[in-house]
Write an enzyme that holds these catalytic residues in place. Structure first.
Site, PDB file in Angstrom:
ATOM      1  N   PHE A   1       0.840  -1.214   0.000  1.00  0.00           N
ATOM      2  CA  PHE A   1       0.000   0.000   0.000  1.00  0.00           C
ATOM      3  C   PHE A   1       0.873   1.261   0.000  1.00  0.00           C
ATOM      4  CE2 PHE A   1      -2.102   2.749   3.435  1.00  0.00           C
ATOM      5  CZ  PHE A   1      -2.676   3.616   2.513  1.00  0.00           C
TER       6      PHE A   1
ATOM      7  N   THR B   1       1.938  -9.743   1.211  1.00  0.00           N
ATOM      8  CA  THR B   1       0.749  -8.898   1.423  1.00  0.00           C
ATOM      9  C   THR B   1       0.692  -7.773   0.392  1.00  0.00           C
ATOM     10  OG1 THR B   1       1.927  -7.557   3.061  1.00  0.00           O
ATOM     11  CG2 THR B   1       0.616  -9.381   3.903  1.00  0.00           C
TER      12      THR B   1
ATOM     13  N   VAL C   1      13.048 -10.131   1.081  1.00  0.00           N
ATOM     14  CA  VAL C   1      14.254  -9.442   1.584  1.00  0.00           C
ATOM     15  C   VAL C   1      14.756 -10.008   2.911  1.00  0.00           C
ATOM     16  CG1 VAL C   1      13.850  -7.307   0.291  1.00  0.00           C
ATOM     17  CG2 VAL C   1      12.953  -7.519   2.629  1.00  0.00           C
TER      18      VAL C   1
ATOM     19  N   TYR D   1       5.214  -7.819  15.634  1.00  0.00           N
ATOM     20  CA  TYR D   1       5.387  -6.614  14.805  1.00  0.00           C
ATOM     21  C   TYR D   1       6.124  -5.535  15.589  1.00  0.00           C
ATOM     22  CZ  TYR D   1       4.016  -2.765  11.651  1.00  0.00           C
ATOM     23  OH  TYR D   1       4.007  -1.693  10.783  1.00  0.00           O
TER      24      TYR D   1
ATOM     25  N   LYS E   1       9.942  -4.154  14.808  1.00  0.00           N
ATOM     26  CA  LYS E   1      10.193  -2.760  14.413  1.00  0.00           C
ATOM     27  C   LYS E   1      11.109  -2.068  15.417  1.00  0.00           C
ATOM     28  CE  LYS E   1       7.742  -2.287  10.568  1.00  0.00           C
ATOM     29  NZ  LYS E   1       8.390  -1.970   9.273  1.00  0.00           N
TER      30      LYS E   1
ATOM     31  N   TYR F   1      23.911   0.931  12.871  1.00  0.00           N
ATOM     32  CA  TYR F   1      24.611   1.146  11.588  1.00  0.00           C
ATOM     33  C   TYR F   1      24.956   2.625  11.409  1.00  0.00           C
ATOM     34  CZ  TYR F   1      24.651  -3.447   9.410  1.00  0.00           C
ATOM     35  OH  TYR F   1      24.949  -4.751   9.097  1.00  0.00           O
TER      36      TYR F   1
END
Ligand code: UDP
Length: 315
Positions: free
Chosen positions: A11, A35, A57, A145, A149, A159
């Protein structure tokens, strides 16, 4: 500019593809279509500035040539989806972020992470500012989730600090608009689907929980500004206009002139009680704020869902 967008067929990802192609970027969209949907990028196929790679990925990513930007948007994002794909959600937030950062490092590219208001969990601070650490249940069903995250944010900052990479983190609050899957299980598409078919509108709990809904074009504008900024710390992008879920249901019934009745269903576990972004930082550093009113955004989204239903594209 050569830009990789993971989750580019989703989306938000597909709107980002459009936005960047329109601004002269050569866009490489990577998506495993778990999805995401090929229909979301069908109009870009054949465009010489756009390439699609079907790939997960969470596995090693290979892209030839130089890359200027990597935007990591791959992940299931609806609570229903991440409950259905808990391991994939954890993997794309952790391994997917690691692989995307690794690619950005080797290509000396800028990196932007799609994070979420879910890092604040069921917040005890209202509205939520970026310096709030959150209130998340790591072992609840939403933890797959939220923690993925949160890990992705930690990895991105590591990083940035250790490898001195140019990284950005956007914390995305509830977003809506065309190309949301009508059956993705979230409140807004559920209510529109139900209202358009005069079915019962399923409000979870008593509907007093709040959310703040941002139209997708406003979000994409904010993300583009963040990408081009010098900011490295997490940044909220969302629409601070907060409403209850019950109010959303009533607005959608009124807009669709539906005969639907509201019915009440159990509240999902760990469902956040309140949510509203504090966007003072985005206003200050990006000169950004949302422009699309809820009335306008809901109408545009409704037109999209009407098309989806009339063309029988429900998936
Ligand atoms: N919700 C609801 N009815 C539905 C789907 C969701 O009342 O059919 C509620 C859900 O419990 C939550 C709010 O609407 O309180 C927003 O849920 P959504 O899944 O859209 O996203 P979230 O903000 O929870 O990630």
């Amino acid at each position: 500019m050569r830009t990789v967008i993971t989750g580019g067929a989703g989306f938000i990802g597909s709107h980002l593809c459009d936005h960047l192609v329109a601004r002269g970027h050569e866009v490489i969209c990577i998506d495993n279509l778990l999805t995401g949907k090929a229909e979301n990028i069908a109009h870009l196929m054949g465009n010489s500035h756009f390439r699609f790679i079907k790939h997960n990925v969470s596995d090693y990513i290979y892209v030839d040539g130089h890359i200027d930007n990597i935007l990591h948007f791959a992940s299931p994002a609806s609570p229903v989806d991440y409950l259905e794909y808990p391991i994939q959600t954890l993997k794309v937030g952790s391994l997917g972020t690691l692989n995307s950062l690794g690619l950005a490092k080797v290509k000396k590219a800028r990196f932007l992470l799609a994070s979420t208001s879910e890092v604040y969990g069921d917040p005890q601070i209202h509205p939520q500012k970026e310096d709030y650490w959150g209130h998340v249940n790591p072992v609840g069903p939403r933890g797959v989730y939220d923690e993925a995250k949160r890990f992705a944010e930690a990895m991105t900052m590591a990083y940035h600090r250790y490898h001195r990479m140019d990284t950005k983190i956007v914390r995305i609050f509830n977003t809506y608009g065309p190309r949301m899957r009508i059956k993705d299980g979230r409140a807004l598409p559920n209510f529109m689907y139900q209202a358009l078919r005069n079915e019962d509108i399923t409000v979870y709990g008593n509907g007093s929980q709040t959310r703040s809904f941002c139209y997708v074009s406003d979000l994409v504008d904010g993300i583009y500004r963040l990408l081009n900024s010098d900011e490295h710390e997490p940044l909220n992008i969302g629409n601070p206009e907060e409403i209850t879920v019950l109010q959303l249901a009533k607005e959608i019934i009124a807009l669709t002139e539906s005969k639907s009745k509201i019915v009440y269903k159990p509240l999902p576990i760990d469902d956040p009680r309140i949510r509203q972004p504090d966007i003072s930082k985005a206003k200050r550093i990006l000169c950004w704020e949302p422009k699309i009113s809820r009335d306008e955004g809901l109408r545009k989204t409704l037109n999209y869902f009407k098309d989806v239903l009339s063309n029988n594209l429900i998936a």
